[in-house]
Each structure stands twice: as structure tokens, then as C-alpha cells.
Scaffold this active site. Structure first.
Site, PDB file in Angstrom:
ATOM      1  N   HIS A 133       0.818  -1.211   0.000  1.00  0.00           N
ATOM      2  CA  HIS A 133       0.000   0.000   0.000  1.00  0.00           C
ATOM      3  C   HIS A 133       0.853   1.262   0.000  1.00  0.00           C
ATOM      4  CE1 HIS A 133      -3.630   2.351   0.752  1.00  0.00           C
ATOM      5  NE2 HIS A 133      -2.970   2.997   1.695  1.00  0.00           N
ATOM      6  N   HIS A 142     -10.106   2.873  -0.150  1.00  0.00           N
ATOM      7  CA  HIS A 142     -10.225   2.411   1.232  1.00  0.00           C
ATOM      8  C   HIS A 142     -11.069   1.140   1.207  1.00  0.00           C
ATOM      9  CE1 HIS A 142      -9.805   3.930   5.574  1.00  0.00           C
ATOM     10  NE2 HIS A 142      -8.624   3.951   5.006  1.00  0.00           N
TER      11      HIS A 142
END
EC number: 6.3.5.3
Length: 772
Positions: free
Chosen positions: A62, A113
Site C-alpha cells: 500500500h 479504502h
């Protein structure tokens, strides 16, 4: 010594050097054995627990982009000087910044998200909004709008309703409390997203050129200040675990606490930051999102003079039992880190005190080239910050052409039965209109405030959202986001181009000039060679298309590991396009407002039903090749739409995409309740297509516009001069009865009341009353 006390024994740098063989839980933190070995080689010893925490989150997929970096470089390589002309800040910062004229700039970015929104839909989605808004704040801008791209599982699955309710209420709660209008986006349902919804949030802000701020820690002796909410245990390890691993079929096996958001605290933080910027009290600034303090300190130090000293025990805590490692990894929300000159520190603290924003001075910028972190007087980290934030591992993952894709492409929609009679065409047009993906989304969008702030010029259900930036001149921007996972499953390279083309077309249809791009690339596991092939193809296609259209990518996000077990989602690159409009008074809505205007179809229709909404809705089919992309035609269409809007020749414009002409016509009718009479014969004659293809084909570079009769000749001349095929296919009309009608001449007619009923009922019937 008790067990509790033993757990809090600090692992210092000296202790790490003295105990080289001590076993460490690197695998539990998401690090591979070779990555752990690299850390030991970099440090010349084993890492302390604090250093291990920092590397684990910052080297996660990420944060580090370790599997995607070699491909993402194309966005910086495939650019021309003309593309850079208005680009003030490009990739690598918290968000891209574009000069829109008159001393104004716009900053915008989209991020994912996804995984937190499956674990805890409300907080996952809410903090997704909060995080992207802080990226905008950190550039020196005032956030002015948000958008979202949502993908959920099958609409009739019970779990889908739970996730939808949570995600939508989380987005609306956070955005509405911040006073930010939600001006657009998309929501799609497909079984492939059942265990892995996509929640991609976009935020956009405005700033004067002189207010631009960057994330760097320059100036030896400058103070490092943490301000905002206190640090708690929420989100610990989120970047390394939630966003960098797959879910098992039974659900997530690793459940670190999802971040908890407080939009009211963020609203105060926004105003506090803007006053700090106005008073020129900030040298550098970084929001705290993924990887928290580990990210903020290492990135600020790497982008500045290269050194920083931090007293970690100065961090204000919600939970005093947190260990140093937990403080470093915490992803508590509503926090910012600033670099402040010593002589301005008192003024800085006075501003944060005025806004009742808790603030602590953690340390200072040094010239050592090292990031040194102390905990109660003991050194727990001493690293080169670039090895943490920038020079992490870079992988060239194996790539494999999917074994299944040739068979999928061979299964063309051309073999599907087409409707012929008027009744069959009518029935299928209504089926598309009421399908989960094309039905009215007002059940979702009505939970958002579109117009708070008073500067919204366009919003749902128009083709693009539009915000006025300057009240005097009317200067503004438009923005649209698009994605089509079905197209990308068939051909990720062309599918990515199609996503860009649609967003570009949507912005042009609003009357704005496309100027820049942000993207969020949602894919399965990078450890799957077939997924990496999809990813590499999508990036190549998107970067090529941006170059051809002349608009740069300013930044974005990659989200891997979107799969449940061994089943990845469809490759879903979300593309956002920003456009500039010199006066929002010239905006163009996506629907007919007046009767008696001529309806024109711009562009050529081909028999392109592969991957279409028609094939999916009527036949449950996915196969073949997506529609051909003609970016030169897209550019001509965009230039024509802009010129027509500037000259006042069109009163509405709506792009053709999902559902083709049939969907565009019904949406144009429903926008303001004005009916239409349409004939398909000229399309069939000119383009050589049957009625079904004329209605349901998803050929690109097309739009429908309404033209006042007195401007008809000028409009035709404009299209002819720019090489855009323009065909008059109907007129806006009230109909013969008391109720407006959409009439497809010689085939069928549907009253607007029936269209509206079919269009609006799907989501409300499935999800029931709004919760909360």
C-alpha cells in the site's frame, strides 16, 4: 517482573546491536524473509522493534508501490512539454496541483479504502473520505468537494445490503459534517465484488498559487510539530495488513482495528491549517494517514534536508498503554505533522490553541541524514529515512497471459438473440433502465449534500460535477470519474482507455476543457501472474491514452489484493478527469429543459454489444471484445462540445456509455421531465445498424445534444467544420397527451411517469429505508 511489564521493555538500538540472533515477528507484520534480510543488511544489524514496525508499514504494498512502481513510471515518461504546461505539482506529492488560471489552482486525488470498508463499512468509508481530504489540506488548499466510486457484490445478496448501508452512511456522515458537497461518482453491483467491495474516494480543493505547500522537512533546527487528534490504537498495521493482503473465503483473518473518524475534529483541523497557511507559519506539512507517524517522519525527512530527531514520548495519546511500536504504526485520524521555524513556533502554537487543536513539539530537523527516534530518553530507531520511505524493495513480478481470456473473447455477444419488435425493444429498454447498475442512484446520492457551500454548479445526475472557484469571474472546474470492470476483464488495456475516454467525454459534455487525470487502480493479488498481466496492460493503455489526449496523470493510488481466496475482482482502474471552465454560467446540464429543440446524435454507432449493459442485463453474458477506442474522435467531440457551449448553441449534452442511446435518451428525458420524439431510421441508414444496435450499442466518442431551432444551422456548421458526424434524430416534445412521453417512432412509446417509476424503484425496494 510481571508479564505486563515485560511486554513494555523497550528494544533500543544498542540492544538490537547486542542481540543479533533474537527472533522477530517480521512475517506477522507482512514482511517476506528476503525483505527482512534486506533490512538487516541496510542497518548492519537486526532492526529494533520500532524500526521493524516502521519498515513493515512503509514497505507494504500500500505504501511502497513495490509491485507497481516499474509500471507507474510510464505516467511520468509519456508526457510532452504541452502536457506539463499547467501542472504545478505532479506525481509523488500528496496530490496533484493544476493551474486553472487567474492565479487559482486546483488540487485533486482519488484513493482507495477498500479493505477497511469490508471489515467495518461505516468507519472504513468515513475515514476513506477523511484521509483523502487531508491529502488536499496538506497541499495548502481548502477542500471544496468530494466524489466516490463504489463497487458492491450482487444486489440481491443479503450481505450486500449491510455493506451498502454502512458505506453510504459513512461517506455521507463524514462529508456532510465537513460541509463538503458530494458532486458525483458511480455505483455498480456485480458478484465479483461480493467479498471485496471497492470504496474509492476523491477530493478536490482550491488554492491561490502562492499558498502551495509541499511535504518536506527543510531547514536544520526547524521544529517538527504534531497537531490534531490524539493518537490511539485504531488502524494499527492497516497499511501492512488490511491493504496489503487478500481475504480468505471465510472473511478477513487479520483484523487490526479499523480507523475511527471524527469529522468535526477534521473540520476544525481544516480551518486551523488554512489559518496557519495564511499567516505563513508552515515550512512543510504532511497528513498522517497510512503508516501514521512512520510515514510522516520518514517522508518529510526524505524530501527535505534528510535528517530528523523525534522524541516519541511527546506524542499526545488517547491510550497511555500504547507501546512505542504501536504509536509509530497507529493510523488514528485527523492528525497532521508540520515543520515550523523556531522563531514562528509561538505563533503556530497560538493558532492551534485558538482552534482548540492539541499540539505537541516532537523534535527538529537535523542535517545528519538520519531519522533518530527516542522513547523516554532511549534511542529506539536510527535509520536513513530514504531506506524507509523511498528506496524500498521494487519487484518485477512474473506476468502471464491469462489462460482463460481467449475463450472469453471468443464468446461474442453477436451470437445473442436481438429484439426485433417494438414490444421487445420496449421491454428490454425498461429492463436496462431498472437494472441494478443503470437504475437511479438517488437512494444513495440523496444521502449526500450536493450544494453545501453554495458553489455547486452541476452535480448528480449530470455527466460531471462542477464547482465555481471565483464568484466574480465565474471561473470553475468540472470533474468526472469512470470505470468499467467488465470491459477491463475482456481487455484491460482497451478497458483502461475506455474509462479515461468516458471521464474525458463527461467533462467535455459539461462545457469544460479536460486538463488532468488522477487514477485509482484496483486489482487482485500481484502475486498472481495473470493479475500482473492485467495491471501492466491497464497502465500501458491508460498512459498511452493520456499521451494521445494530451492530459497528464497527476497522481493516484494502487490497490492490490482485492480478491477473496483465489478469485480476484475484475480489473477496475478508476479514472478521474479534471476540466476547467472559464465561466460556470456556461455549464451544460445532461437533460432537456425546453420543448421544441432538435436532438442530435454526435458520433458513429457500430454494432458493439460485447461487454455491454444490454448483454449483461438481458442475457447475463460477458464475452467478446469491448468497444473500439478512437481517441482522435474523442478529442474532436470534446472540442466541438466546448465550442458549442461557449457559443451558446446547445442547451444540454449527455454522453453515450453504459446502456447506449436508449439509456442516454431516458436519462435526458427524466432529468427535467421533458419528453421527446426520436427516430432511428437515419442512424440505421447512415451507420448500417439495426434498431437494437442503434439503441443498445456502446460505441464510444458519442453524445446527444439538444439544440434550439434558431441555432440549428450554426450548430451543423460547427460539427461539419470540426469533422464530428452530427445526425438529427428527434425533437424534444411534450407528447400528445397530458403526460410527457419518450417515443421511439414506429417502435414504441413510454410515458415519463413509467420511466421514472422503473428507474427509481430498484434500489429503494432492495435496500429499504435509509438507516441513520
Amino acid at each position: 517482573m510481571t508479564d505486563t511489564t515485560a511486554q513494555h521493555v523497550v528494544d533500543t538500538v544498542a540492544n538490537a546491536a547486542a542481540t543479533p540472533e533474537r527472533e522477530q515477528p517480521f512475517a506477522a507484520l507482512g514482511l517476506k524473509p528476503d525483505e527482512y534480510a534486506s533490512i538487516r543488511e541496510i542497518l548492519g544489524r537486526r532492526p529494533t522493534n520500532g524500526e521493524l514496525a516502521m519498515y513493515s508499514v512503509m514497505w507494504s504494498e500500500h505504501c511502497s508501490y513495490k509491485s507497481s512502481k516499474i509500471y507507474l513510471r510510464q505516467f511520468g515518461q509519456k508526457v510532452t512539454p504541452a502536457m506539463k504546461k499547467n501542472l504545478m505539482v505532479g506525481m509523488g506529492e500528496n496530490a496533484g496541483v493544476v493551474d486553472i488560471g487567474e492565479g487559482w489552482a486546483v488540487t485533486f486525488k482519488v484513493e482507495s479504502h477498500n479493505h477497511p470498508s469490508y471489515i467495518e463499512p461505516f468507519q472504513g468509508a468515513a475515514t476513506g473520505v477523511g484521509g483523502i481530504v487531508r491529502d488536499i489540506i496538506s497541499m495548502g488548499a481548502r477542500p471544496v468537494a468530494v466524489m466516490d466510486q463504489l463497487r458492491f457484490g450482487a444486489i440481491d445478496e443479503p450481505d450486500t445490503a449491510h455493506v451498502v448501508h454502512g458505506v453510504v452512511s459513512g461517506i455521507s456522515f463524514y462529508g456532510n459534517c465537513l460541509g463538503l458537497p458530494n458532486i458525483g461518482g458511480e455505483t455498480y453491483f456485480d458478484p465479483v465484488y461480493q467479498g471485496n467491495p471497492l470504496v474509492n474516494a476523491l477530493s478536490v480543493g482550491v488554492l491561490r498559487h502562492e499558498d502551495l505547500h509541499l511535504a518536506n522537512a527543510s531547514g536544520v533546527g526547524n521544529k517538527v510539530v504534531l497537531f490534531g487528534a490524539r493518537t490511539g490504537g485504531d488502524g494499527i498495521g492497516g497499511a501492512s495488513i488490511l491493504a496489503s493482503d487478500t481475504f480468505s473465503e471465510g472473511g478477513p483473518t487479520k483484523r487490526p482495528a479499523v480507523q475511527v473518524g471524527d469529522p468535526f475534529a477534521e473540520k476544525v483541523l481544516i480551518e486551523c491549517c488554512l489559518e496557519l497557511y495564511r499567516d505563513k507559519l508552515v515550512e512543510g506539512i504532511q497528513d498522517l494517514g497510512a503508516a501514521g507517524i512512520s510515514c510522516a517522519t520518514s517522508e518529510l525527512a526524505s524530501n527535505g534536508d534528510g535528517g530528523m530527531f523525534i522524541e516519541l514520548d511527546s506524542v499526545l495519546l488517547r491510550d497511555p498503554s500504547l507501546t512505542a511500536e504501536e504509536i509509530l504504526m497507529s493510523e488514528s485520524q485527523e492528525r497532521m505533522m508540520a515543520v515550523v521555524k523556531p522563531e514562528l513556533l509561538d505563533q503556530f502554537l497560538a493558532v492551534t490553541a485558538k482552534w482548540d487543536v492539541e499540539t505537541s513539539v516532537l523534535g527538529e530537523v537535523t542535517g545528519t541524514g538520519r531519522l533518530v527516534i527516542n522513547w523516554h530518553g532511549e534511542e529506539i530507531a536510527n535509520v536513513d529515512p530514504r531506506t524507509v520511505a523511498i528506496d524500498g524493495p521494487v519487484y518485477e513480478r512474473p506476468v502471464a497471459y491469462p489462460s482463460w481470456i481467449d475463450a472469453l473473447r471468443a464468446d461474442s455477444a453477436s451470437a445473442l438473440a436481438l429484439p426485433v419488435s417494438g414490444d421487445a425493444l420496449r421491454e428490454q429498454a425498461l429492463a436496462l433502465l431498472g437494472s441494478a447498475n443503470l437504475a437511479d442512484k438517488s437512494w444513495i446520492t440523496d444521502q449526500y449534500d450536493y450544494f453545501v457551500g453554495g458553489n455547486t454548479a452541476l452535480a448528480f445526475p449530470d455527466d460531471a460535477g462542477m464547482i465555481r472557484v471565483d464568484e466574480e469571474s465565474g471561473l470553475g472546474f468540472a470533474i468526472a470519474t469512470d470505470a468499467n470492470g467488465r470491459y477491463c476483464q475482456l481487455d484491460p488495456k482497451e478497458g483502461a482507455k475506455l474509462a479515461l475516454a468516458e471521464a474525458y467525454r463527461n467533462v467535455a459534455a459539461s462545457g469544460a476543457v479536460p486538463a488532468a487525470v488522477t487514477d485509482c487502480l484496483n486489482f487482485g493479488s500481484p502475486e498472481n501472474p495473470e493479475v500482473m498481466w492485467q495491471f501492466s496492460q491497464a497502465v500501458e493503455g491508460l498512459s498511452d491514452a493520456c499521451l494521445e489526449l494530451g492530459i497528464p496523470v497527476t497522481g493516484g493510488n494502487v490497490s492490490f489484493y482485492n480478491q477473496t481466496g483465489d478469485v480476484p475482482i475484475f480489473p477496475t482502474p478508476v479514472v478521474g478527469v479534471l476540466g476547467v471552465i472559464d465561466d460556470v454560467a456556461r455549464r451544460i446540464p445532461a437533460g432537456w429543459q425546453d420543448e421544441g429543440e432538435n436532438i442530435y446524435l454526435l458520433g458513429i454507432t457500430r454494432e458493439e454489444l460485447d461487454g455491454s449493459a444490454w448483454a449483461a442485463t438481458v442475457h447475463g453474458h460477458l464475452g467478446g471484445r469491448p468497444p473500439a477506442v478512437d481517441l482522435a474522435a474523442e478529442r474532436r467531440l470534446a472540442e466541438t462540445l466546448h465550442a458549442a457551449s461557449q457559443q451558446g448553441l446547445i442547451s444540454s449534452a449527455h454522453d453515450l456509455a453504459d446502456g447506449g442511446l436508449a439509456q442516454a435518451l431516458t436519462e435526458s428525458v427524466l432529468r427535467f421531465g421533458v419528453g421527446a420524439r426520436v427516430w432511428l431510421g437515419d442512424i440505421a441508414e447512415r451507420d448500417g445498424v439495426d434498431a437494437a444496435s442503434a439503441l443498445f450499442s456502446e460505441s464510444t466518442a458519442r453524445a446527444i445534444v439538444s439544440v434550439p431551432r434558431e441555432d440549428d444551422v450554426k450548430f451543423r456548421g460547427l460539427c461539419d467544420g470540426r469533422g464530428v458526424p452530427a445526425l438529427r434524430i428527434g425533437v424534444t416534445d411534450a407528447g400528445a397527451g397530458t403526460e410527457p412521453v419518450l417515443e421511439i417512432q414506429d417502435l414504441f412509446a413510454i410515458e415519463v411517469a413509467e420511466l421514472r417509476s422503473v428507474h427509481r424503484s430498484t434500489l429503494a425496494e432492495r435496500f429499504g429505508p435509509v438507516v441513520g
